[in-house]
Design a protein around this motif. Sequence first.
Motif, mmCIF file in Angstrom:
data_model
loop_
_atom_site.group_PDB
_atom_site.id
_atom_site.type_symbol
_atom_site.label_atom_id
_atom_site.label_comp_id
_atom_site.label_asym_id
_atom_site.label_seq_id
_atom_site.Cartn_x
_atom_site.Cartn_y
_atom_site.Cartn_z
ATOM 1 N N TYR A 37 25.887 13.227 17.426
ATOM 2 C CA TYR A 37 25.955 14.244 18.472
ATOM 3 C C TYR A 37 27.057 13.952 19.489
ATOM 4 O O TYR A 37 26.991 14.413 20.628
ATOM 5 N N PRO A 64 31.020 18.126 20.846
ATOM 6 C CA PRO A 64 30.309 19.346 21.257
ATOM 7 C C PRO A 64 30.029 20.271 20.079
ATOM 8 O O PRO A 64 30.844 20.402 19.158
ATOM 9 N N ARG A 65 28.860 20.907 20.104
ATOM 10 C CA ARG A 65 28.463 21.860 19.072
ATOM 11 C C ARG A 65 28.120 23.190 19.728
ATOM 12 O O ARG A 65 27.407 23.231 20.726
ATOM 13 N N VAL A 119 23.323 23.860 18.146
ATOM 14 C CA VAL A 119 22.674 22.607 17.778
ATOM 15 C C VAL A 119 21.471 22.928 16.901
ATOM 16 O O VAL A 119 20.471 23.489 17.367
ATOM 17 N N LEU A 139 26.510 13.940 26.767
ATOM 18 C CA LEU A 139 26.596 14.981 25.745
ATOM 19 C C LEU A 139 25.696 14.647 24.559
ATOM 20 O O LEU A 139 24.950 15.510 24.065
ATOM 21 N N GLU A 140 25.748 13.403 24.085
ATOM 22 C CA GLU A 140 24.905 13.000 22.956
ATOM 23 C C GLU A 140 23.428 13.126 23.296
ATOM 24 O O GLU A 140 22.631 13.613 22.488
ATOM 25 N N SER A 171 22.037 15.097 25.546
ATOM 26 C CA SER A 171 21.665 16.502 25.696
ATOM 27 C C SER A 171 21.546 17.198 24.346
ATOM 28 O O SER A 171 20.577 17.936 24.094
ATOM 29 N N GLN A 172 22.522 16.982 23.459
ATOM 30 C CA GLN A 172 22.500 17.663 22.163
ATOM 31 C C GLN A 172 21.375 17.134 21.276
ATOM 32 O O GLN A 172 20.741 17.912 20.545
ATOM 33 N N LYS A 173 21.101 15.835 21.340
ATOM 34 C CA LYS A 173 19.984 15.283 20.561
ATOM 35 C C LYS A 173 18.661 15.867 21.062
ATOM 36 O O LYS A 173 17.777 16.210 20.258
ATOM 37 N N SER A 193 18.211 18.775 22.425
ATOM 38 C CA SER A 193 18.135 20.158 21.940
ATOM 39 C C SER A 193 17.740 20.204 20.476
ATOM 40 O O SER A 193 16.954 21.064 20.052
ATOM 41 N N ALA A 194 18.268 19.267 19.682
ATOM 42 C CA ALA A 194 17.960 19.236 18.252
ATOM 43 C C ALA A 194 16.491 18.921 17.996
ATOM 44 O O ALA A 194 15.891 19.404 17.032
#
Length: 245
Positions: free
Chosen positions: A10, A13-14, A17, A195-196, A198-200, A202-203
């Motif tokens: 992560y 940026p994606r 997600v 960022l990692e 936050s995205q993790k 969300s996943a």
Amino acid sequence: MSEDAKDRIYATPRLDVAGFRFDNAVVDVFPDMIKRSVPGYETIIGMTGTLAEQYVQANSRCYDLGCSLGASTLAMRERIRQPGCEIIAIDNSQEMIQRCQDIVTATDSPTPVSLVCTGVQDISIERASMVVLNFTLQFIPLAERQALTRKIYDGLLPGGILVLSEKVRFDNLQHDKLMIDLHHHFKRAQGYSDLEISQKRSALENVLIPETLETHRQRISTAGFSSIDVWFQCFNFASLIAIKN
């Protein structure tokens, strides 16, 4: 892929997600991911082996439900001292099972390990003296958790033990936020970026559903266990032991 492979899943940026999956990308970095994401993970795994040494009975089975790459399986296997035992390791990720098979094959122990790729809800538990659910129940649908816990109880021998490790939440919203913040501080200290993190998060939303410790205790008690206690906790991660009398 080396066990030392760094988790960078992560890191970029994606736009979208997707829900978290235990696919090959995760398998490749899983040892690094879980050690840097779960505070106290190595302690829990080490003590799983210690508990196996104390509670596993001769001519019985041990179950690792949601075995991933077999850390709990290997911890039990290394410390089992009783004859005639077998470990059944279950995971519904074919990628995890395939990699786990390679790891188990590379280790030497008289205790046989059978690896099964299926959902933990779908297996039979028989003649068990130890059942481990290390960070697995949180991925099981809420409506199916009680039945699985009861099946574990029914399949355990008297004196058998359940080890349940989970990410947990708290009814007190202020305390819950504090524990989440402390966990994020822990992850930053392990080298994860905002960022990692936050995205993790969300996943994992709607994939990993945590519950309170009281909910876990009530479920375990309803299943039939009378001896239940928390033996380890760090922030919003905890491990419980339940013994069948």
